[in-house]
Write an enzyme that holds these catalytic residues in place. Sequence first.
Site, mmCIF file in Angstrom:
data_model
loop_
_atom_site.group_PDB
_atom_site.id
_atom_site.type_symbol
_atom_site.label_atom_id
_atom_site.label_comp_id
_atom_site.label_asym_id
_atom_site.label_seq_id
_atom_site.Cartn_x
_atom_site.Cartn_y
_atom_site.Cartn_z
ATOM 1 N N ALA A 1 32.213 5.394 22.569
ATOM 2 C CA ALA A 1 31.061 4.828 21.025
ATOM 3 C C ALA A 1 29.930 4.969 21.767
ATOM 4 O O ALA A 1 29.516 4.779 22.869
ATOM 5 C CB ALA A 1 31.782 3.494 20.787
ATOM 6 N N CYS A 2 28.991 5.125 20.695
ATOM 7 C CA CYS A 2 27.615 5.341 21.387
ATOM 8 C C CYS A 2 26.503 5.334 20.356
ATOM 9 O O CYS A 2 26.854 4.840 19.290
ATOM 10 C CB CYS A 2 27.508 7.032 21.807
ATOM 11 N N SER A 3 25.254 5.592 20.984
ATOM 12 C CA SER A 3 24.072 5.661 20.014
ATOM 13 C C SER A 3 23.590 7.019 20.115
ATOM 14 O O SER A 3 23.605 7.700 21.076
ATOM 15 C CB SER A 3 23.003 4.605 20.491
ATOM 16 N N HIS B 1 21.269 10.565 23.542
ATOM 17 C CA HIS B 1 22.635 9.802 23.515
ATOM 18 C C HIS B 1 22.525 8.859 24.290
ATOM 19 O O HIS B 1 22.043 8.717 25.641
ATOM 20 C CB HIS B 1 23.518 10.991 23.681
ATOM 21 N N GLY B 2 23.011 7.693 24.063
ATOM 22 C CA GLY B 2 23.488 6.422 24.745
ATOM 23 C C GLY B 2 24.903 6.321 24.799
ATOM 24 O O GLY B 2 25.511 6.268 23.705
#
Lengths: 252, 147, 442, 380, 501
Positions: free
Chosen positions: D19-21, D187-188
């Site tokens: 899951a990410c930002s 992307h994080g």
Amino acid sequence: MEKVENVSAVKIDASNVHYRQLNARLRELVAANTQKIEIRNVFGQRYIGTGLNVAVEIEIFGTPGNDMGVFMDAVRLIVHGNAQDGCGNTMNGGEIIIHGRAGDTVGLSARGGSIFVRDSVGYRAGIHMKEYGDQKPTLVIGGTAQDFLGEYMAGGVLVLLGINLEGDTHKARFIGTGMHGGVIYLRGEVEGHQLGKEVGTSELNENDQQTLTKLVTEFANHFGYNAEDLLRQKFTKLYPKYLRPYGQLYTY
Amino acid sequence: MKRVLVNEPVCMGCHLCEVYCQLQHSKHEDMVKAFKREPSRPIARLRIEEKEPLFFPLGCQQCEEPYCVNACLTGAITKNSDTGVITTDEEKCIGCWTCILACPFGIIRQDLLRHKSIKCDLCQGLETPTCVANCPNEALTYTTIED
Amino acid sequence: MTHLPKVKYLIIGNSAGGIGAAETIRCADKDGSIAIVSDELYPAYSRPLISEYLAEKCSLGKMLFRPLGFYEALNINTILGKKVIRLDTKIKAVQLDDGTEISWGKLLLATGGIPTIPKVDGLNNTGVFTFTTINDAKEIDQFIKKGHRAVVIGGGLIGVSVTEALVKRGVKVTIVEMKDRILNTILDEELSAMATETIIKHDVRVITKHTLAEVNCLFGTDSVHAVTLDDSRGIPCELVVIAIGVRPRTELASNAGIKVNRGIEIDCFMRTSHPDVYACGDVAEPYDFVYGENRLSPIWPNAYLGGRIAGFNMAGEATEYQGSTTMNSLKYFEMAITSAGVVTPPDDSYEVLSRKYDHSYKKIILKKNGLLAGMVFAGDIEKSGIVFGLMRDRVNVLDFKQALIAENFGFLSLPEELWRQRLKTAFYPQFSKRRLVKTGVL
Amino acid sequence: MKNIGKIHNPYNDDKVIDACSIFGMMDTSGKLFSGEGIIKAIANMHDRSNGLGGGFAIYGLYPEYADLYAFHIMYLNQSAHNQTECFLKTHFDVIQAEEIPTRPTESILNPPLMWRYFIEVGNHKPEDMSDDDYIVAKVMQINTILEDVFVFSSGKNMGVFKGVGYPEDIAAYFCLEQYRGYLWTAHGRFPTNTPGWWGGSHPFSILDWTVVHNGEISSYGINRRYLEQSGYQCTMQTDTEVVAYAVDLLVRRHGLPMELVAKILAPPFWDEIERQPERQRDLLKTIRQVYGSLLLNGPFTVIIAHHGEMIGLTDRIRLRPLAVGEKGDVLYLSSEESAIHLICSDLDRVWTPVGGELVIGKLGKSSRTGIKKVITGAIR
Amino acid sequence: MKTYVPPKFMIIRDPARCIQCQICVNQCSFDANYYDIEDSEVRNRDENCVGCHRCMTFCPTRAITITKNPLEYRENYNWRSEDIEDIWKQAESGGVLLTGMGNDKGYPIYWDHLLLNASQVTNPSIDPLREPMELVTYLGKKPDRVRIDRDSFDLETELAPQVKLNLPVMFSAMSYGAVSLNVHKSLAQAATEMGILWNTGEGGLHHSLYKYGNNTIVQVASGRFGVHAQYLNVARVVEIKIGQGAKPGIGGHLPAEKVTAEVALTRMIPRGTDALSPAPQHDIYSIEDLAQLVYALKEATNYTKPISVKIAAVHNSAAIASGMVRAGADIIVLDGLRGATGAAPKVIRDNVGIPIELALASVDTRLRQEGIRNQASLVISGGIRNSGDVIKAIALGADAVNIGTAALIALGCHVCQQCHTGKCAWGICTSNLSLTKRINPEIGARRLSNLLRGWSLEIKDMLGGLGINALESLRGNRLHLRGVGLTDTEAEILGVRMAGS
């Protein structure tokens, strides 16, 4: 941040403040009997309004982060800006007034309190809202909603005003799928295929009209609309056809 | 008026309609007791007529102009003017069997022990006659027919 | 002289025919006034039940043909215990024995029959009875004592029925039948013999081919103590029941100029020679399809049906009598026998088929044209109605005649097309109704 | 064939779930801008990632080598470096080779060796093969056959920078403040397992296609098998990889416009298709029938980019968020709206697209026209 | 000859409950219950009992229990009772042992060694009751790619005929004659109601069922019974039957006594003759001959219908399937070891063929390796018992599954394996007109529809659990499967990893 003073109104600048610090600060202020708090420069800080449980008024300027007011009780939150996802999540009481739009799952599983959103909302607004005893959550949306509005709603009142539609129709699909409690009052047009198969539609009766008038008046007062104008257009009542939509689903 | 209709292509001749009719018209609610404890086996008011591979559960047709009613010597058999159902008043029946001779379908039965003629009463008091309710193949239906 | 208000429908006779007509008229005409006159005092009762009454199984109440309140419910005026002594068809009125005069719109003669009394000496003595009314049954009931001996003159249905009742009351009975066998009009030889055998088993003596010559009294009394037969044989007894038949009570009709043969002549609408006068039951001669002619048909079901047809016609719904024939069912002495039409073919033009099984006997009599003329079933009689139905509806049975007397005969033994078609008839009236035509005969 | 999973991913999972930002930012007028804003924005969503992956894709990055394929390669050791350079020289004309500038950072642990190469295909490829196909084949070859090496960027005038760390740390490590581009994605990452594999970070890329992804692609197994039929080797045990390959297959090789590709990756429901006018119905039905195996199922938001286009797309029932902002020629895509507001205080418009609705920014002839959104089902 | 074969079952009648109603007598088509008139008592002939439970089910007082004959032979791992009794039967008759239904031997059932995944945290499971969940499946050849005009967006690709299924389950081929017309009616009605297909089998299509043509697969088998232009054109799909799982490599044999007037009319053969299906199709002795027949059928139906080819799963199914696709088949049907039949030599039923799971996996893998998986839909059958089997089959790579035995069980079949006797007490596998009425097509269709409805709900539940809302995202998605109790080789053939890995 400065130390806690025992004053009735406090202003906070949230620039570059992490949510843990911000919320800790709020808890301190509330413990010191602060009545009114104003937070400026909010950019995505989560859980604002959570863990306070007293009737404090918090005004937020900016974009509060996800889960604003999660598990909230008693607090009154006023947002000048847009709220993100999950605001009013599992809310038990209090009030959220958003001068802007809200993201997905607003009012998720709310059991009490009221939420007023001036503009539109994202996906799954009012999902699994429920009521218990005297607690009956209300969610009033000034604009329109995206899909799954009122999904498996189990209680409470949801009002969708569609003010910003400007003659267009609501586009949400799967409205009220799995609905088995509560009621939705919808201003403006929807087609049959947009509704879940568990949803019935009808005209409003006198009780409905009363509830609606009260909520719309409150909404209008918050955001400077004329309630009578809003109530003039026809509303449709969406209600659950069955209390146990899946009672026949299982075999032995 | 509602009548028992037969979808005989799916009547398999199992006779359960008769068995349940017998149960319904016996004193016991329990099948085993009805058949084993009562002095004589209850009598079914309908009968599977057979001519293999054809089976036809035949019961009183509740005729529009019933011969049995016209022939009854004692006024025991009457047709209800509202429901059209033809019933026998067992108190009045003397078992003279005139109705049996009169019935063109041969569906009135003799209770030889009690000297009463008995016939299908569409299970008065039940929403669906028991033969219909218990037909395992839905060969019997309880259907409203046009007058 | 009292004048009652004019009644729209006047019915003379309060038995099967009269009731059949009254009920039917009320069905077709909700308001028209109906009156029934009868010389009997009782509300309509089931005549065949008088033997039950005599056997003490049956209370008077149970004998009622229709429930209490029947007349009121149908708004029928009853004039009971009054005899009609005169009929005037010109002014359309009748006069009762109390002098009352009633004028009518339509009249039904359902006066029935009266017992035939032989012309022999001693019939006026105490202990001689007939057996057709409840009063007859009451009189016998009050007269008999256990151990009495009775002689029943006539081995027909009435004779056998009174015999059974008397036997049940502990009376020893002798039946005297003029013909060579009892029940000869409704049973064939085979079953007559069987019936005789059954009756004898109940300690009844059956004397055939003889008839009553004289009823004897104990010297100096009017009490019966024996009968003498035509062969001078004496049979000691305390009571005598005359049961050799009934004849139509046609006097009223014939005196009024209505055409009478053995009974009153009627057409297929049950109408007599007078357009507003109808007749049915034992007094009339309805159409018998077996014989192909109008003839007396003194049986209860036909009387009721005749009354029903007459009722429709009187009320203005032209309805045709399809014809019937004699049909009898015998339950006495625990026999189970049904029969109809011709039971013994009069000549060789008939075909007779019969089969005997362990517990049953089946016989049919066919005409050359394949129509059934008669039938006799004994033992297993439950499906005899199917055969009688074919007979009544004049179905040609030539192609499947053997099936009718098969042991496992059933509805589906009929050709498929036929049984399907017959099932449909349940939902339609079995006699034809026609709208009245204003012109012509109607 | 070696099993790259055994080398790069000790846990041998089918795919990494994370899951990410995500954040994307494009100036549709083509104006280059620095990464300052996007780094700030992705950092603002710090709490959506867990420090186990961050990365950026930058377009318009190497104007001086605009016609050359720019390979970004990571090596676990020197021998892999030697071996790979040997391979590169055999199969390409290497115009320029250099170590990617990095700055040592406290939070970045055990970084691999990072090199970039500007190369030409030259006459190394078979005649009937396109340059792009050749590049794809060779990248697959390196990533699957050679040991301890991974090509993580292979397009022209663009580059991917990624590694294990928070995105802001990765930006610092790669000195991204010094680069300029007209389109940036970031992307994080919050992986649930496989800690510490640099190759597993986003963006994923092939040629100039890059994908940043939030969510999980539950249809990965069949997407992958379908792509394998077309020669794609899924080597990174990540579901995101299939998005890059799917887009490459559909847009580059099958020649389908992005608007339709979106309808393949997130098709309308069958009953919605049935409600369309005949022409659209036939089109949508046909592509769903033919490309059903490429339907991306499960919760996802992706930002797909290549030269000239940035696309935002969510799954059909929008189980993952996407906020869109517009300011003049600039299009913003973000997991959270607040991150957009943070770097642009006066947006012209901000909204959330519905599930399966394509948001697309195109390098435009004029401003405003470059940004458009395609409403579900309404294809021209 | 005195038979040594002992009764298989015993009928136990509780005298306290038996009311002598004789329902058991009239329901037993094997004469195992009878009424002794002399003693006025219902009795049994255990040796006739096949264990179909018809009498037990219909006994209104539940007085009957059917139990295995407790008879024991001396323990012998090699010589089991079945082996011994089979020898007796053959010693007494000199014939081939005949049986019905499918292989009942203990070969591994791989469905039971495969487990499904479910979403936890990283992706949400989807609630199928409230959110859309798509099971629609289109069967038919798909092109490698879609071409459109880039300017007008006009579709340039024209698809081969596609057949829509509302759920990926169809009814297996079961011929009229083997099963009754009422069974066909039940299947046809249920298929129509549920939006799937049923299959005529090789015995033609009764004229009363032409109205269901749009949901019908008509079969062209070696006997070519009832095959004519109208038959082919009324159908949605035409299927060439090469073989079936219960009896790979051999033909069928419908005895004359089952050829009733209506069967004869439908098969277009004279009454009173046996209907013999040759072992091979005599116009197919090689793969190019199959192509010839496929295209003959396409010509006959003007290329409007997918052509399906059905084979029994055998050792080299993967290679055969590849050939079938290249021969123009739009749909490939693989019928596995446990596929059933109305009658087959027991030795063949029990010893020939391979499990469908392995065949499916290897065919799907092979077609993908060859890049032609899209050119034909893959349908499997043979022992599918529940929606779990269905969804595992889909995950292994099937487009849809056929159910035969499961459908018949829904209609009442008790799997007593007496289909070949023609005496089916449940009125399914018989043409005895007194018995065929036991299936009321209305009830039959309702039961079948209910089964399918239940399965589709379950499939949706499982898909939702996987976080997937369209079936195509599971199809061939073997990552969602894990093996338990498999050897490495089996896992490799199935293309699945072991649970825990």
